[in-house]
Design a protein around this motif. Structure first.
Motif, PDB file in Angstrom:
ATOM      1  N   ASN A 133       3.003 -10.530  11.053  1.00 30.22           N
ATOM      2  CA  ASN A 133       3.030 -11.729  10.216  1.00 30.22           C
ATOM      3  C   ASN A 133       2.481 -11.468   8.822  1.00 30.22           C
ATOM      4  OD1 ASN A 133       3.975 -14.396  10.069  1.00 30.22           O
ATOM      5  ND2 ASN A 133       1.896 -15.213  10.278  1.00 30.22           N
ATOM      6  N   LYS A 134       2.579 -10.239   8.384  1.00 31.76           N
ATOM      7  CA  LYS A 134       2.255  -9.851   7.015  1.00 31.76           C
ATOM      8  C   LYS A 134       3.287  -8.825   6.570  1.00 31.76           C
ATOM      9  CE  LYS A 134      -2.750 -10.370   7.719  1.00 31.76           C
ATOM     10  NZ  LYS A 134      -4.060  -9.648   7.709  1.00 31.76           N
ATOM     11  N   ILE A 135       3.452  -8.675   5.270  1.00 31.02           N
ATOM     12  CA  ILE A 135       4.395  -7.693   4.759  1.00 31.02           C
ATOM     13  C   ILE A 135       3.661  -6.799   3.775  1.00 31.02           C
ATOM     14  CG2 ILE A 135       6.506  -7.312   3.416  1.00 31.02           C
ATOM     15  CD1 ILE A 135       7.498 -10.015   4.497  1.00 31.02           C
ATOM     16  N   SER A 136       3.508  -5.541   4.147  1.00 29.56           N
ATOM     17  CA  SER A 136       2.855  -4.588   3.256  1.00 29.56           C
ATOM     18  C   SER A 136       3.863  -4.067   2.238  1.00 29.56           C
ATOM     19  CB  SER A 136       2.271  -3.422   4.059  1.00 29.56           C
ATOM     20  OG  SER A 136       3.315  -2.630   4.609  1.00 29.56           O
ATOM     21  N   TRP A 137       3.340  -3.476   1.164  1.00 27.05           N
ATOM     22  CA  TRP A 137       4.233  -2.871   0.188  1.00 27.05           C
ATOM     23  C   TRP A 137       5.049  -1.760   0.841  1.00 27.05           C
ATOM     24  CZ3 TRP A 137       7.323  -2.935  -3.558  1.00 27.05           C
ATOM     25  CH2 TRP A 137       7.783  -1.753  -4.152  1.00 27.05           C
ATOM     26  N   ASP A 138       4.442  -0.988   1.722  1.00 24.12           N
ATOM     27  CA  ASP A 138       5.170   0.092   2.384  1.00 24.12           C
ATOM     28  C   ASP A 138       6.311  -0.446   3.239  1.00 24.12           C
ATOM     29  OD1 ASP A 138       3.683   2.117   1.259  1.00 24.12           O
ATOM     30  OD2 ASP A 138       2.261   2.246   2.934  1.00 24.12           O
ATOM     31  N   GLU A 139       6.073  -1.576   3.905  1.00 23.97           N
ATOM     32  CA  GLU A 139       7.143  -2.176   4.705  1.00 23.97           C
ATOM     33  C   GLU A 139       8.285  -2.650   3.812  1.00 23.97           C
ATOM     34  OE1 GLU A 139       5.477  -4.317   8.659  1.00 23.97           O
ATOM     35  OE2 GLU A 139       4.567  -5.050   6.794  1.00 23.97           O
ATOM     36  N   TYR A 140       7.935  -3.326   2.735  1.00 22.89           N
ATOM     37  CA  TYR A 140       8.977  -3.806   1.835  1.00 22.89           C
ATOM     38  C   TYR A 140       9.758  -2.634   1.229  1.00 22.89           C
ATOM     39  CZ  TYR A 140      11.426  -6.008  -1.996  1.00 22.89           C
ATOM     40  OH  TYR A 140      12.431  -6.419  -2.846  1.00 22.89           O
ATOM     41  N   PHE A 154      18.264   1.948  -8.859  1.00 20.65           N
ATOM     42  CA  PHE A 154      17.221   2.211  -7.871  1.00 20.65           C
ATOM     43  C   PHE A 154      15.947   2.718  -8.540  1.00 20.65           C
ATOM     44  CE2 PHE A 154      20.913   2.209  -5.095  1.00 20.65           C
ATOM     45  CZ  PHE A 154      20.437   1.576  -3.971  1.00 20.65           C
ATOM     46  N   LYS A 155      16.091   3.658  -9.445  1.00 18.37           N
ATOM     47  CA  LYS A 155      14.920   4.226 -10.109  1.00 18.37           C
ATOM     48  C   LYS A 155      14.188   3.182 -10.935  1.00 18.37           C
ATOM     49  CE  LYS A 155      16.182   9.107 -10.392  1.00 18.37           C
ATOM     50  NZ  LYS A 155      16.423  10.267 -11.293  1.00 18.37           N
ATOM     51  N   LYS A 156      14.929   2.248 -11.499  1.00 19.50           N
ATOM     52  CA  LYS A 156      14.314   1.195 -12.300  1.00 19.50           C
ATOM     53  C   LYS A 156      13.674   0.130 -11.422  1.00 19.50           C
ATOM     54  CE  LYS A 156      15.448  -2.437 -15.669  1.00 19.50           C
ATOM     55  NZ  LYS A 156      16.526  -3.069 -16.472  1.00 19.50           N
ATOM     56  N   MET A 157      14.357  -0.240 -10.334  1.00 15.20           N
ATOM     57  CA  MET A 157      13.913  -1.377  -9.545  1.00 15.20           C
ATOM     58  C   MET A 157      12.708  -1.061  -8.667  1.00 15.20           C
ATOM     59  SD  MET A 157      15.707  -3.759 -10.640  1.00 15.20           S
ATOM     60  CE  MET A 157      14.878  -4.919  -9.564  1.00 15.20           C
ATOM     61  N   LEU A 158      12.594   0.173  -8.186  1.00 11.49           N
ATOM     62  CA  LEU A 158      11.472   0.497  -7.301  1.00 11.49           C
ATOM     63  C   LEU A 158      10.124   0.303  -7.987  1.00 11.49           C
ATOM     64  CD1 LEU A 158      10.250   1.480  -4.696  1.00 11.49           C
ATOM     65  CD2 LEU A 158      10.824   3.837  -5.330  1.00 11.49           C
ATOM     66  N   ARG A 204       9.533  -1.393 -10.634  1.00 13.32           N
ATOM     67  CA  ARG A 204       9.482  -2.792 -11.076  1.00 13.32           C
ATOM     68  C   ARG A 204       9.078  -3.705  -9.927  1.00 13.32           C
ATOM     69  NH1 ARG A 204      13.875  -5.671 -14.981  1.00 13.32           N
ATOM     70  NH2 ARG A 204      14.077  -7.680 -13.960  1.00 13.32           N
ATOM     71  N   ASP A 205       9.653  -3.475  -8.759  1.00 16.05           N
ATOM     72  CA  ASP A 205       9.268  -4.261  -7.586  1.00 16.05           C
ATOM     73  C   ASP A 205       7.811  -4.009  -7.207  1.00 16.05           C
ATOM     74  OD1 ASP A 205      11.533  -5.713  -7.157  1.00 16.05           O
ATOM     75  OD2 ASP A 205      12.246  -4.567  -5.449  1.00 16.05           O
ATOM     76  N   GLU A 206       7.379  -2.764  -7.319  1.00 14.82           N
ATOM     77  CA  GLU A 206       5.983  -2.455  -6.984  1.00 14.82           C
ATOM     78  C   GLU A 206       5.035  -3.178  -7.931  1.00 14.82           C
ATOM     79  OE1 GLU A 206       3.159   1.372  -5.849  1.00 14.82           O
ATOM     80  OE2 GLU A 206       5.001   1.691  -6.989  1.00 14.82           O
ATOM     81  N   ARG A 207       5.370  -3.208  -9.191  1.00 16.30           N
ATOM     82  CA  ARG A 207       4.545  -3.920 -10.168  1.00 16.30           C
ATOM     83  C   ARG A 207       4.503  -5.410  -9.853  1.00 16.30           C
ATOM     84  NH1 ARG A 207       7.087  -3.528 -15.883  1.00 16.30           N
ATOM     85  NH2 ARG A 207       8.454  -5.066 -14.922  1.00 16.30           N
ATOM     86  N   ARG A 208       5.647  -5.978  -9.493  1.00 12.41           N
ATOM     87  CA  ARG A 208       5.683  -7.405  -9.160  1.00 12.41           C
ATOM     88  C   ARG A 208       4.904  -7.678  -7.878  1.00 12.41           C
ATOM     89  NH1 ARG A 208      10.946 -11.164  -7.913  1.00 12.41           N
ATOM     90  NH2 ARG A 208      11.685 -10.515  -9.970  1.00 12.41           N
ATOM     91  N   PHE A 209       5.030  -6.795  -6.895  1.00 10.56           N
ATOM     92  CA  PHE A 209       4.303  -6.957  -5.632  1.00 10.56           C
ATOM     93  C   PHE A 209       2.800  -6.956  -5.894  1.00 10.56           C
ATOM     94  CE2 PHE A 209       2.611  -6.001  -1.488  1.00 10.56           C
ATOM     95  CZ  PHE A 209       3.525  -6.530  -0.580  1.00 10.56           C
ATOM     96  N   GLY A 253      -5.352  -7.769  -3.684  1.00  9.79           N
ATOM     97  CA  GLY A 253      -5.273  -6.355  -4.010  1.00  9.79           C
ATOM     98  C   GLY A 253      -5.235  -5.398  -2.842  1.00  9.79           C
ATOM     99  N   ASP A 254      -4.844  -5.875  -1.640  1.00  8.57           N
ATOM    100  CA  ASP A 254      -4.828  -4.985  -0.482  1.00  8.57           C
ATOM    101  C   ASP A 254      -3.435  -4.419  -0.196  1.00  8.57           C
ATOM    102  OD1 ASP A 254      -3.561  -7.248   0.419  1.00  8.57           O
ATOM    103  OD2 ASP A 254      -4.838  -7.536   2.182  1.00  8.57           O
ATOM    104  N   LEU A 255      -2.466  -4.716  -1.074  1.00 11.19           N
ATOM    105  CA  LEU A 255      -1.079  -4.264  -0.929  1.00 11.19           C
ATOM    106  C   LEU A 255      -0.432  -4.752   0.364  1.00 11.19           C
ATOM    107  CD1 LEU A 255      -1.089  -0.623  -2.389  1.00 11.19           C
ATOM    108  CD2 LEU A 255      -0.261  -2.738  -3.434  1.00 11.19           C
ATOM    109  N   VAL A 256      -0.941  -5.903   0.836  1.00 14.20           N
ATOM    110  CA  VAL A 256      -0.364  -6.583   1.986  1.00 14.20           C
ATOM    111  C   VAL A 256      -0.190  -8.052   1.611  1.00 14.20           C
ATOM    112  CG1 VAL A 256      -0.660  -7.261   4.403  1.00 14.20           C
ATOM    113  CG2 VAL A 256      -1.430  -5.004   3.633  1.00 14.20           C
ATOM    114  N   ALA A 257       1.015  -8.568   1.800  1.00 12.53           N
ATOM    115  CA  ALA A 257       1.310  -9.931   1.370  1.00 12.53           C
ATOM    116  C   ALA A 257       1.374 -10.883   2.553  1.00 12.53           C
ATOM    117  CB  ALA A 257       2.633  -9.970   0.611  1.00 12.53           C
ATOM    118  N   GLY A 258       0.608 -11.981   2.455  1.00 10.40           N
ATOM    119  CA  GLY A 258       0.780 -13.082   3.383  1.00 10.40           C
ATOM    120  C   GLY A 258       1.954 -13.930   2.931  1.00 10.40           C
TER     121      GLY A 258
END
Length: 320
Positions: free
Chosen positions: A122-129, A153-157, A159-164, A171-176
């Motif tokens: 019931n959480k989504i980590s950056w690694d999972e995403y 792909f090179k641009k979005m990865l 960019r998504d990490e920055r948004r995440f 700051g735990d790199l896990v999203a509720g």
């Protein structure tokens, strides 16, 4: 999953790299006095359809007859009339539209949650995403070496990490749920405004100087492919850029000016939509709508946020 299917999935689930459309495209709606707006006939409800930025259009409405649509719309009107006095005020309509908008956002997150919550905690980590979205690309980079989508792909990865990271409040790199909602729908959250502005700048700033000049601003809306004269609306947008976008008159927009453009503080989309619907349907001009007035203009309402673009007409009453 083949490469083409994967690319399509990625671009649907993340912010796509903006191409050059051949027709006008707007990133934001600009408030105008509705009484001064030139309205087209009932064959076009562009304002209503665009009021909900970037959201999918409902297709289920096409399955209903006119009589069924009106019957279901009438039930929704009863729900909008919160005080039960038989009249729909602009405030009641605004509140309902905000409710519909909020419900859409959270339903959208619920719909994709299991695709990313790989370990079902019931959480989504950056690694999972990252694995769910970019796993195929990361495992098979050789398949993209000659592919034009490699840049995407090179641009979005990153960019998504920055948004995440911006959405990840602790700051735990896990999203509720709330953090992941702000990741997927950053325009709905105040703490994500800087990311929305930065991503907009990166999309439009083709020369990479950190600003948006007039030609870049126009190119985001219009591709001048045939070499002919620019349409009137393009010339109008050039005037808009110089008169209202470029606030300090230096010939370009910085991040502050971009925020003023796409996220104006004094603009409420739900209020604008509510005012527009009242303006178009209030036949006796009392600034209130009766059920009859709404049903007489039913086609406009099933193409608006008030019914989630017709989708709510196919829902059970208890789901609304």
């Amino acid at each position: 999953m083949n490469v083409c299917s994967y690319v399509s999935f990625l671009l649907l689930c993340t912010c796509s790299v903006h191409g050059k459309p051949t027709v006008r495209k707007e990133r934001v709606h600009h408030d105008t006095e509705l009484t001064k707006r030139t309205h087209e006939d009932n064959q076009s409800y562009q304002y209503d359809h665009e009021a909900f930025l970037g959201k999918e259009e409902a297709t289920t409405f096409d399955q209903l007859t006119q009589e069924e649509s009106k019957e279901r719309l009438g039930k929704i009107v009863d729900r909008i009339d919160s005080d039960g006095n038989g009249y729909i005020s602009p405030e009641e309509l605004k509140s309902w539209i905000k409710r519909v908008q909020k419900r859409y956002v959270y339903e959208n997150v619920a719909k994709v949650w299991t695709d990313y919550d790989l370990n079902k905690d019931n959480k989504i980590s950056w690694d999972e995403y990252k694995q769910a979205t970019y796993g195929y690309y990361l495992a098979n980079p050789e398949e993209f070496e000659d592919d034009k989508d490699q840049f995407s792909f090179k641009k979005m990865l990153p960019r998504d990490e920055r948004r995440f990271q911006a959405a990840d409040m602790d700051g735990d790199l896990v999203a509720g749920r709330d953090e992941f909602t702000s990741f997927l729908h950053p325009e709905e959250f105040d703490h994500m405004k800087d990311i929305v502005v930065l991503e907009t700048l990166e999309d439009i700033d083709k020369n990479g100087d950190g600003f948006v000049d007039e030609d870049e601003y126009i190119a985001d809306m219009f591709a001048h492919e045939d070499g002919g004269p620019e349409p009137d609306w393009v010339r109008t947008e050039r005037d808009q850029f110089s008169d209202f976008r470029d606030l300090n008159k230096d010939g370009k927009m910085d991040q502050e000016e971009i925020q003023h453009w796409i996220l104006p503080q004094d603009y409420d989309h739900a209020q604008a939509e509510a005012r527009h619907l009242v303006y178009e349907s209030d036949t006796d001009k009392d600034q209130m709508l009766t059920k009859q007035e709404i049903l007489e203009n039913w086609n406009m309402f099933v193409g608006s946020q008030a019914t989630n673009y017709g989708e709510d007409l196919t829902r059970n009453h208890d789901e609304l």
